[in-house]
Design a protein around this motif. Sequence first.
Motif, PDB file in Angstrom:
ATOM      1  N   LEU A   1      -1.362  29.319  -2.675  1.00 37.85           N
ATOM      2  CA  LEU A   1      -0.983  28.032  -3.254  1.00 37.85           C
ATOM      3  C   LEU A   1       0.529  27.914  -3.399  1.00 37.85           C
ATOM      4  N   ILE A   2       1.180  29.009  -3.798  1.00 39.38           N
ATOM      5  CA  ILE A   2       2.638  28.984  -3.940  1.00 39.38           C
ATOM      6  C   ILE A   2       3.295  28.734  -2.591  1.00 39.38           C
ATOM      7  N   ILE A   3       2.820  29.451  -1.564  1.00 36.88           N
ATOM      8  CA  ILE A   3       3.382  29.274  -0.223  1.00 36.88           C
ATOM      9  C   ILE A   3       3.128  27.867   0.280  1.00 36.88           C
ATOM     10  N   PHE A   4       1.907  27.348   0.030  1.00 34.72           N
ATOM     11  CA  PHE A   4       1.552  26.012   0.512  1.00 34.72           C
ATOM     12  C   PHE A   4       2.445  24.941  -0.096  1.00 34.72           C
ATOM     13  N   PHE A   5       2.596  24.983  -1.430  1.00 36.11           N
ATOM     14  CA  PHE A   5       3.377  23.934  -2.082  1.00 36.11           C
ATOM     15  C   PHE A   5       4.872  24.101  -1.829  1.00 36.11           C
ATOM     16  N   SER A   6       5.333  25.327  -1.617  1.00 32.91           N
ATOM     17  CA  SER A   6       6.741  25.534  -1.291  1.00 32.91           C
ATOM     18  C   SER A   6       7.050  25.002   0.095  1.00 32.91           C
ATOM     19  N   SER A   7       6.155  25.283   1.043  1.00 34.69           N
ATOM     20  CA  SER A   7       6.392  24.845   2.415  1.00 34.69           C
ATOM     21  C   SER A   7       6.169  23.354   2.569  1.00 34.69           C
ATOM     22  N   ALA A   8       5.380  22.751   1.675  1.00 37.77           N
ATOM     23  CA  ALA A   8       5.105  21.315   1.792  1.00 37.77           C
ATOM     24  C   ALA A   8       6.374  20.494   1.680  1.00 37.77           C
ATOM     25  N   SER A   9       7.371  21.044   0.949  1.00 39.98           N
ATOM     26  CA  SER A   9       8.607  20.296   0.746  1.00 39.98           C
ATOM     27  C   SER A   9       9.399  20.137   2.030  1.00 39.98           C
ATOM     28  N   ILE A  10       9.120  20.993   3.049  1.00 36.67           N
ATOM     29  CA  ILE A  10       9.863  20.869   4.294  1.00 36.67           C
ATOM     30  C   ILE A  10       9.158  19.943   5.277  1.00 36.67           C
ATOM     31  N   PHE A  11       7.929  19.525   4.968  1.00 37.91           N
ATOM     32  CA  PHE A  11       7.217  18.615   5.845  1.00 37.91           C
ATOM     33  C   PHE A  11       7.808  17.217   5.711  1.00 37.91           C
ATOM     34  N   ALA A  12       7.821  16.474   6.814  1.00 37.58           N
ATOM     35  CA  ALA A  12       8.354  15.118   6.801  1.00 37.58           C
ATOM     36  C   ALA A  12       7.427  14.194   6.029  1.00 37.58           C
ATOM     37  N   GLN A  13       8.011  13.412   5.122  1.00 40.41           N
ATOM     38  CA  GLN A  13       7.232  12.495   4.297  1.00 40.41           C
ATOM     39  C   GLN A  13       7.940  11.143   4.233  1.00 40.41           C
ATOM     40  N   ASP A  14       7.327  10.131   4.801  1.00 41.37           N
ATOM     41  CA  ASP A  14       7.887   8.784   4.747  1.00 41.37           C
ATOM     42  C   ASP A  14       7.304   8.062   3.534  1.00 41.37           C
ATOM     43  N   ASN A  15       7.824   8.394   2.356  1.00 40.86           N
ATOM     44  CA  ASN A  15       7.285   7.791   1.132  1.00 40.86           C
ATOM     45  C   ASN A  15       8.374   7.155   0.265  1.00 40.86           C
ATOM     46  N   LEU A  16       9.514   6.836   0.874  1.00 39.05           N
ATOM     47  CA  LEU A  16      10.609   6.225   0.123  1.00 39.05           C
ATOM     48  C   LEU A  16      10.304   4.759  -0.175  1.00 39.05           C
ATOM     49  N   LYS A  17      10.484   4.374  -1.432  1.00 45.08           N
ATOM     50  CA  LYS A  17      10.374   2.972  -1.836  1.00 45.08           C
ATOM     51  C   LYS A  17      11.670   2.566  -2.530  1.00 45.08           C
ATOM     52  N   ILE A  18      12.255   1.496  -2.059  1.00 46.60           N
ATOM     53  CA  ILE A  18      13.496   0.994  -2.645  1.00 46.60           C
ATOM     54  C   ILE A  18      13.254  -0.274  -3.456  1.00 46.60           C
TER      55      ILE A  18
ATOM     56  N   LYS B   1       8.233   1.094  11.805  1.00 48.16           N
ATOM     57  CA  LYS B   1       8.388   0.431  10.515  1.00 48.16           C
ATOM     58  C   LYS B   1       8.162   1.459   9.414  1.00 48.16           C
ATOM     59  N   ALA B   2       9.077   1.502   8.444  1.00 50.55           N
ATOM     60  CA  ALA B   2       8.907   2.431   7.329  1.00 50.55           C
ATOM     61  C   ALA B   2       7.673   2.054   6.520  1.00 50.55           C
ATOM     62  N   THR B   3       7.190   3.006   5.742  1.00 52.73           N
ATOM     63  CA  THR B   3       6.059   2.721   4.862  1.00 52.73           C
ATOM     64  C   THR B   3       6.347   1.483   4.026  1.00 52.73           C
ATOM     65  N   GLU B   4       7.585   1.377   3.532  1.00 53.13           N
ATOM     66  CA  GLU B   4       8.040   0.134   2.906  1.00 53.13           C
ATOM     67  C   GLU B   4       8.943  -0.570   3.912  1.00 53.13           C
ATOM     68  N   PHE B   5       8.373  -1.483   4.673  1.00 50.80           N
ATOM     69  CA  PHE B   5       9.121  -2.153   5.739  1.00 50.80           C
ATOM     70  C   PHE B   5      10.028  -3.243   5.183  1.00 50.80           C
ATOM     71  N   GLN B   6       9.529  -4.055   4.261  1.00 50.89           N
ATOM     72  CA  GLN B   6      10.353  -5.093   3.642  1.00 50.89           C
ATOM     73  C   GLN B   6      10.832  -4.611   2.285  1.00 50.89           C
ATOM     74  N   ILE B   7      12.148  -4.474   2.154  1.00 55.13           N
ATOM     75  CA  ILE B   7      12.732  -4.034   0.886  1.00 55.13           C
ATOM     76  C   ILE B   7      12.854  -5.195  -0.086  1.00 55.13           C
ATOM     77  N   MET B   8      13.332  -6.331   0.420  1.00 55.34           N
ATOM     78  CA  MET B   8      13.556  -7.474  -0.461  1.00 55.34           C
ATOM     79  C   MET B   8      13.691  -8.753   0.347  1.00 55.34           C
ATOM     80  N   GLU B   9      13.430  -9.865  -0.308  1.00 59.12           N
ATOM     81  CA  GLU B   9      13.765 -11.156   0.254  1.00 59.12           C
ATOM     82  C   GLU B   9      15.257 -11.395   0.049  1.00 59.12           C
ATOM     83  N   LYS B  10      15.777 -12.419   0.692  1.00 60.43           N
ATOM     84  CA  LYS B  10      17.219 -12.636   0.651  1.00 60.43           C
ATOM     85  C   LYS B  10      17.622 -13.442  -0.585  1.00 60.43           C
TER      86      LYS B  10
END
Length: 347
Positions: free
Chosen positions: A8-25, A289-298
Amino acid sequence: MKAKLTFLIIFFSSASIFAQDNLKISDKIQPISESSIFNSPDFFNWGGSIIKGEDNKYHLFYSRWPKSTNFTGWLLYSEIAHAVSDTPSGPWKYKETALSARGKGYWDAITAHNPKIKYFEGKYYLYYISTNLGDNLDYNDANLLETATTGYSHPNWKILRPNQRTGVAVAESLNGPWTRKDEPLIEPSGPITTLTVNPAIDQGKDGKYYLIVKGDKPNETKFIRNQAMAIGDRPDGPFVIQSQPVIDFMDTEDMSLWFDKDRNYFYAVFHAHQMIGMMSSEDGLHWEKATEFQIMEKMIKMKDGRLIKPDRLERPFVFIENGEVKVLGLAGKIGDDSFIYTIPLSQ
């Protein structure tokens, strides 16, 4: 039990190096006060790129040009200015002009516009765009002013626009002096044609430099701009444009690029006709397209409850500090005036 715990320690430590498109602005965008609006009485302020200096202050490099030349004067009279603030969201105070047009005989003879400021390998790199009138060296300031005030319909515009290229100036200090390259960084090819403008750059995890530039979409009858990716081993090139575009499915402009080390992902924000959007890529070559494709209206929300809807809202820029998105920068035009908005993002 110990074996399971070790797994479990190895799994969760290595998970941080996996690519994750979860940014929300979008849910980080805060209402702003007047201190986050940068306006000048005699100049159009536009675009902008923020960096934190060794003095622990924040430095904004932005475009400005005299209001007397009309808004279309950006292609003739823009210069790269330098402003300073104690916070990345302002208020900003003009300090100096960092770059201006070099004059006849240079590729960057006319205008200096749309900057991006970066710190790579112990030096500061100021990316910008510029243009020239080609073999015509007989022009004078009256010709340039006539072109600026006439705008897109002037015959010179048909020369100045396609001659636009991206360049870079290098310095050991944010206060200069800035040393420019004698040639543009890159020529249009592959997924873009006509021009290479509006640079956005960052270093990837492989140590290479990833540069996005805008050009026209090849073999297109409508006025559509593509975004291309170029890769180089050094921040000042040479760069090679890749065959795969960053965006070619819609008309976009003004990308701002960064590599998110925590998520192990590239992100790039842009503006389209109705929104500020975001693309993402795991390798810098294949974009979606990012997970959050539209950040804001103008529109801009003020702390006093007002909602500002500029005639134009462009030039998105995301300032990163300590791995976190801290500020979303935008340029807006309302009537015969323009503004730079530096919007704080909640953590």
